[in-house]
Write a protein that holds these residues in place. Structure first.
Motif, short mmCIF file in Angstrom:
data_model
loop_
_atom_site.label_atom_id
_atom_site.label_comp_id
_atom_site.label_asym_id
_atom_site.label_seq_id
_atom_site.Cartn_x
_atom_site.Cartn_y
_atom_site.Cartn_z
N ASN A 32 0.83 -1.20 0.00
CA ASN A 32 0.00 0.00 0.00
C ASN A 32 0.86 1.25 0.00
O ASN A 32 0.46 2.28 -0.52
CB ASN A 32 -0.94 0.00 1.21
N ALA A 33 2.04 1.13 0.61
CA ALA A 33 2.89 2.30 0.71
C ALA A 33 4.35 1.90 0.59
O ALA A 33 4.75 0.79 0.94
CB ALA A 33 2.68 2.99 2.06
N ALA A 97 11.60 1.23 1.93
CA ALA A 97 10.78 0.32 2.72
C ALA A 97 9.41 0.20 2.08
O ALA A 97 8.95 1.13 1.41
CB ALA A 97 10.66 0.82 4.16
N ALA A 98 8.78 -0.92 2.33
CA ALA A 98 7.43 -1.16 1.85
C ALA A 98 6.58 -1.64 3.01
O ALA A 98 7.07 -2.31 3.92
CB ALA A 98 7.43 -2.20 0.73
N GLY A 99 5.30 -1.28 2.96
CA GLY A 99 4.44 -1.68 4.06
C GLY A 99 2.97 -1.57 3.72
O GLY A 99 2.59 -1.10 2.65
N PRO A 100 2.15 -1.98 4.66
CA PRO A 100 0.72 -2.06 4.42
C PRO A 100 -0.04 -0.75 4.60
O PRO A 100 -1.23 -0.69 4.25
CB PRO A 100 0.26 -3.09 5.45
N ARG A 101 0.60 0.27 5.13
CA ARG A 101 -0.14 1.52 5.31
C ARG A 101 0.77 2.73 5.19
O ARG A 101 1.98 2.64 5.42
CB ARG A 101 -0.88 1.53 6.64
N ALA A 108 6.07 0.34 11.18
CA ALA A 108 4.92 -0.09 10.38
C ALA A 108 5.34 -0.70 9.05
O ALA A 108 4.54 -1.35 8.39
CB ALA A 108 3.99 1.08 10.14
N TYR A 109 6.57 -0.46 8.65
CA TYR A 109 7.04 -0.98 7.36
C TYR A 109 7.62 -2.37 7.56
O TYR A 109 8.43 -2.60 8.46
CB TYR A 109 8.04 -0.02 6.73
#
Length: 122
Positions: A32-33, A97-101, A108-109
């Motif tokens: 997502n982000a 970094a990649a993450g869900p929000r 959070a990543y």
């Protein structure tokens, strides 16, 4: 499993420019982000910019607004950051970094690259 690989760091004089890249791979890459963080020696990792992967909405830290520009090529699973007017205080290791929000919270990543060093000489 997602792999993130940064490139483009280096040594540059103050006022110079760099373009960082972050290439993502993995069968299930669909965050997502995505974000760029940086960490200077002795300091905590801090967010520089994050982007909503699908819509392109961005958030920039105040310290980099007007100098850093994030972009992405979704078809290539690649994110870029153009850095202009570099300052010595921009020095550090830059991580993607990649993450869900979409958030500036480091924890959070879920997926991180190994980092690329940026050194700005005065």
């Amino acid at each position: 499993q997602v792999q993130l690989v940064e490139s483009g760091g280096g040594l540059v004089q103050a006022g110079g420019s760099l373009r960082l890249s972050c290439a993502a791979s993995g069968r299930t890459f669909s965050p997502n982000a995505m974000a760029w963080f940086r960490q200077a020696p002795g300091k905590e990792r801090e967010v520089v910019v994050f982007v909503t992967w699908n819509t392109g909405l961005t958030y920039y830290a105040d310290s980099v607004k007007g100098r850093f520009t994030i972009s992405r090529e979704r078809a290539k699973n690649t994110m870029y950051m153009q850095i202009n007017s570099l300052k010595p205080e921009d020095s550090g290791v830059y991580y993607c970094a990649a993450g869900p929000r979409q958030t500036n919270v480091t924890s959070a990543y879920t997926d991180w690259g190994q980092g690329t060093q940026v050194t700005v000489s005065s």
